[in-house]
Design an enzyme around this catalytic site. Structure first.
Site, short mmCIF file in Angstrom:
data_model
loop_
_atom_site.label_atom_id
_atom_site.label_comp_id
_atom_site.label_asym_id
_atom_site.label_seq_id
_atom_site.Cartn_x
_atom_site.Cartn_y
_atom_site.Cartn_z
N SER A 294 -4.97 2.65 4.18
CA SER A 294 -5.11 1.98 2.88
C SER A 294 -5.13 0.46 3.07
O SER A 294 -5.92 -0.27 2.45
CB SER A 294 -3.95 2.40 1.98
N LYS B 21 0.80 -1.24 0.00
CA LYS B 21 0.00 0.00 0.00
C LYS B 21 0.84 1.29 0.00
O LYS B 21 0.37 2.34 0.44
CB LYS B 21 -1.00 0.04 1.19
N HIS C 247 7.60 -7.42 -2.08
CA HIS C 247 7.33 -6.86 -0.74
C HIS C 247 8.26 -7.52 0.30
O HIS C 247 8.11 -7.27 1.49
CB HIS C 247 5.90 -7.17 -0.30
S1 PPS Z 1 -0.30 -3.10 -3.22
O1 PPS Z 1 -1.52 -3.92 -2.89
O2 PPS Z 1 0.73 -3.23 -2.19
O3 PPS Z 1 0.19 -3.38 -4.57
O4 PPS Z 1 -0.84 -1.60 -3.17
P1 PPS Z 1 -0.04 -0.32 -3.67
O5 PPS Z 1 -0.12 -0.21 -5.14
O6 PPS Z 1 1.32 -0.29 -3.05
O7 PPS Z 1 -0.86 0.86 -3.00
C1 PPS Z 1 -2.18 1.15 -3.34
C2 PPS Z 1 -2.41 2.60 -2.95
O8 PPS Z 1 -1.79 3.45 -3.93
C3 PPS Z 1 -2.78 4.30 -4.48
N1 PPS Z 1 -2.42 4.63 -5.87
C4 PPS Z 1 -2.22 5.89 -6.31
N2 PPS Z 1 -2.25 7.06 -5.66
C5 PPS Z 1 -2.05 8.20 -6.40
N3 PPS Z 1 -1.81 8.18 -7.73
C6 PPS Z 1 -1.77 7.02 -8.42
N4 PPS Z 1 -1.55 7.04 -9.73
C7 PPS Z 1 -1.97 5.79 -7.71
N5 PPS Z 1 -2.02 4.49 -8.04
C8 PPS Z 1 -2.30 3.80 -6.92
C9 PPS Z 1 -4.07 3.51 -4.33
O9 PPS Z 1 -5.20 4.32 -4.49
C10 PPS Z 1 -3.88 2.97 -2.92
O10 PPS Z 1 -3.98 4.01 -1.93
P2 PPS Z 1 -5.32 4.41 -1.16
O11 PPS Z 1 -4.88 5.36 -0.08
O12 PPS Z 1 -5.92 3.16 -0.61
O13 PPS Z 1 -6.19 5.08 -2.18
#
Ligand code: PPS
Length: 288
Positions: free
Chosen positions: A130, A45, A100
């Site tokens: 998240s 996340k 991870h």
């Molecule tokens: S995972 O399951 O570990 O692969 O998740 P991960 O991709 O690390 O994290 C998901 C969160 O990243 C947000 N996200 C973004 N935020 C801003 N801009 C872009 N382009 C973007 N892409 C993914 C996603 O919404 C999750 O955060 P939260 O706070 O839940 O919205």
């Protein structure tokens, strides 16, 4: 669903058995990285999917063809996942690999290989929120308790993928021994274009301004939310239930303020100060 309730572990860290097996974890530990490999390392996340998209777009020079036709788990697969060995492409050119896993498991192999490592960190208050919503939608994770209980477990490191604090600190402590680039989710939020340019510099991949424009355009939250190759809507709802929470949920800095009570925030700050007292990394908690 297959292995949905199973749990695996590595180096004392619990992992969902739906995605991992003893064989896949052994394969990850024995994996021989190449000098050209680019390895995205994150605690869950923290901006994993975002970085997968940015790297895909950089290597396609801003063209969104691959980004909109190939799922992220194929073009930047997770090293530790069961399907990894079937999708990792042999051949020339950079392979984008995601993980991870903690540094004590992977750093020795990475040190030998000279592969490039991109570590994306996110402020842990937003990670906790998240992650809480991700537990609601991802059926391969335990059902989350109410938020206060989840937050306590998160602070104790008693969640899948282990302690955020250990992950960040341990990777930071080996950063000097690797070809390592550190960036935060908040840096990318504050100035995506500057972040893309810095990543290009690290990758030694110069780009024209117009190409950077396109990378920026295709990797913004609104576009990625609609892209089924990264928003996980291709996954059946028995595995990821988007009625509970979207994978691309809010994509902002500071959402923790909508979830933490004053008391929880104080407790969090206290634990953060204790655990991070031996680490000089700074985090951005809100964007003004
Ligand atoms: S995972 O399951 O570990 O692969 O998740 P991960 O991709 O690390 O994290 C998901 C969160 O990243 C947000 N996200 C973004 N935020 C801003 N801009 C872009 N382009 C973007 N892409 C993914 C996603 O919404 C999750 O955060 P939260 O706070 O839940 O919205």
């Amino acid at each position: 669903m297959d292995r949905m309730d199973d749990t695996e572990s590595i180096a004392g860290i619990l992992l969902p058995g739906h995605l991992h097996s003893q064989q896949s974890l052994q394969y990850a530990q024995d994996f021989q990285f190449k000098e050209e490999d680019i390895v995205i390392v994150t605690y869950p996340k923290s901006g994993t999917t975002w970085m997968q998209e940015i790297l895909t777009l950089i290597y396609s020079r801003g063209d969104d063809d691959i980004a909109t036709t190939v799922p992220n788990w194929r073009r930047a697969p997770w090293l530790e996942h069961i399907y990894f060995k079937d999708v990792i492409i042999e051949g020339n050119g950079p392979r984008i690999i995601t993980t991870h896993l903690p540094s004590d498991v992977l750093a020795p192999a990475l040190q030998k290989s000279k592969a490039k490592v991109i570590y994306v960190a996110r402020n842990p208050k937003d990670v906790a929120v998240s992650y809480y919503y991700f537990h609601k939608m991802a059926r391969f994770l335990p059902n989350p308790q109410p938020f206060p209980e989840f937050l306590e477990k998160f602070l104790e490191g008693k969640v899948y993928y282990g302690s955020w604090f250990e992950h960040v600190k341990d990777w930071h402590s080996v950063s000097q021994t690797l070809d390592f680039f550190y960036i935060t989710y908040e840096d990318m939020q504050k100035d995506l274009r500057r972040s893309i340019k810095k990543i290009c510099q690290f990758l030694e991949t110069p780009m024209y301004s117009k190409e950077v424009d396109k990378v920026e355009q295709h990797s913004n939250f609104a576009v990625m939310s609609q892209n089924s190759m990264v928003n996980y809507t291709l996954i059946p709802c028995e595995i990821m239930d988007h009625t509970q929470s979207k994978f691309m949920r809010k994509g902002v800095v500071g959402d923790w303020q909508q979830h933490f009570t004053e008391e929880q925030n104080k407790m969090f700050d206290k634990v953060f100060q204790e655990k991070m007292s031996d680490c000089d990394l700074q985090f951005i908690w809100t964007l003004k």
